[in-house]
Design a protein around this motif. Sequence first.
Motif, mmCIF file in Angstrom:
data_model
loop_
_atom_site.group_PDB
_atom_site.id
_atom_site.type_symbol
_atom_site.label_atom_id
_atom_site.label_comp_id
_atom_site.label_asym_id
_atom_site.label_seq_id
_atom_site.Cartn_x
_atom_site.Cartn_y
_atom_site.Cartn_z
ATOM 1 N N VAL A 142 0.965 -1.070 -0.126
ATOM 2 C CA VAL A 142 -0.066 -0.095 -0.178
ATOM 3 C C VAL A 142 0.916 1.297 -0.031
ATOM 4 O O VAL A 142 1.677 1.659 0.756
ATOM 5 N N SER A 143 0.531 2.249 -0.940
ATOM 6 C CA SER A 143 1.248 3.608 -0.739
ATOM 7 C C SER A 143 0.143 4.636 -0.849
ATOM 8 O O SER A 143 -0.645 4.473 -1.908
ATOM 9 N N ALA A 144 0.291 5.195 0.162
ATOM 10 C CA ALA A 144 -0.897 6.436 0.179
ATOM 11 C C ALA A 144 -0.350 7.429 1.164
ATOM 12 O O ALA A 144 0.478 7.355 2.108
ATOM 13 N N PRO A 145 -0.795 8.687 1.153
ATOM 14 C CA PRO A 145 -0.688 9.707 2.122
ATOM 15 C C PRO A 145 -1.152 9.371 3.435
ATOM 16 O O PRO A 145 -1.999 8.646 3.765
ATOM 17 N N SER A 146 -0.171 9.645 4.344
ATOM 18 C CA SER A 146 -0.257 9.234 5.902
ATOM 19 C C SER A 146 -1.537 9.992 6.347
ATOM 20 O O SER A 146 -1.673 11.054 6.060
ATOM 21 N N LEU A 147 -2.373 9.306 7.281
ATOM 22 C CA LEU A 147 -3.317 10.213 8.243
ATOM 23 C C LEU A 147 -2.888 10.733 9.176
ATOM 24 O O LEU A 147 -3.629 11.201 10.166
ATOM 25 N N ILE A 148 -1.641 10.664 9.568
ATOM 26 C CA ILE A 148 -1.058 11.101 10.560
ATOM 27 C C ILE A 148 0.066 12.247 10.523
ATOM 28 O O ILE A 148 0.774 12.889 11.535
ATOM 29 N N GLY A 149 0.331 12.529 9.169
ATOM 30 C CA GLY A 149 1.433 13.499 9.152
ATOM 31 C C GLY A 149 1.252 13.733 7.392
ATOM 32 O O GLY A 149 0.728 12.995 6.746
#
Length: 314
Positions: free
Chosen positions: A61-68
């Motif tokens: 999985v490669s995606a924008p983080s939800l914590i930063g």
Amino acid sequence: MRAEFIAGLRARGVRGSMIAALLASTSLCWGTNGLAADAHSEVAIWPGVAPGSEHAAQREVSAPSLIGKFIAVRNVVRPTITVYRAAQEPAGAAVIIAPGGAFRFLNFDTEGTQVAEWFAAHGVTAFVLKYRVVETPAEDAVMWPAFAATMANTKALFATLEEDGRFGVADGIQALKVVRAHAKEWGVPEHRLGFVGFSAGAVVASGALLKTAPADRPDFTAPIYGAPFGEIGKLDAALPPVFLAYASDDQLVPHFVDAFYEALRAAGLHPEIHIYDHGGHGFGMRHQGTSSDHWIDDLFNWMVAHQFARAQQN
């Protein structure tokens, strides 16, 4: 090689504008079969399935983080290096870069590709290592709350990091072997191949330093806000140069970095350490207006002083 590839296109009658478009829009994954890796190609580091992952079924999985604000790569099964060739060749040095992420994910841009781009612009060929991490839930909505719960108990996290990171360390050691095996093709200078790692990636970098035979070690190592998290033991007095850096307001790693620094000193070595007053954990290439923003300049200057890189002309 890149020049030969372009020459081949021209021999087939492909016009210059089409060649430029091809180079700009494709990533030439030529692998480790004797062909040179072009800029930004992704190369598998193991022939076939990585040892220990024969039965792995998770999907990367490669995606924008939800914590930063960074790109998180998770559930890595096929370890690779992505090549960033020096803007001015021949390269003055080369580095393998291991992003961090508590062995749950890889912070692939601010601790990976952005670091590689900086080095490439400064005459250093860089290889961003995508190493194996612990399997996490496929869905971001499930994974990130679970990760937050993990980070709420750092004592338990650090107790398992050595086991969690064993495949990552193996991938780091293998990446060194691959880059060295193809050094001539990739324009990597002899005896100037370093390993830079962030947080958990610093464990990978220091593992490559401490768990390999002397001839197979990196020529220098730069664990950034990280170090071996387990028992260090007595160190070899012939270890290559080490550069350490962290911020004093980091709540996670200073104890481990200080212990590694003292162990290196006890072995008669002379590591360089930079402790920035502010920056927190995971500053990477993020600009926060703190002195930690300049860690990569400090590292590069240290590399120049050790003759691992060439000073840049203004």
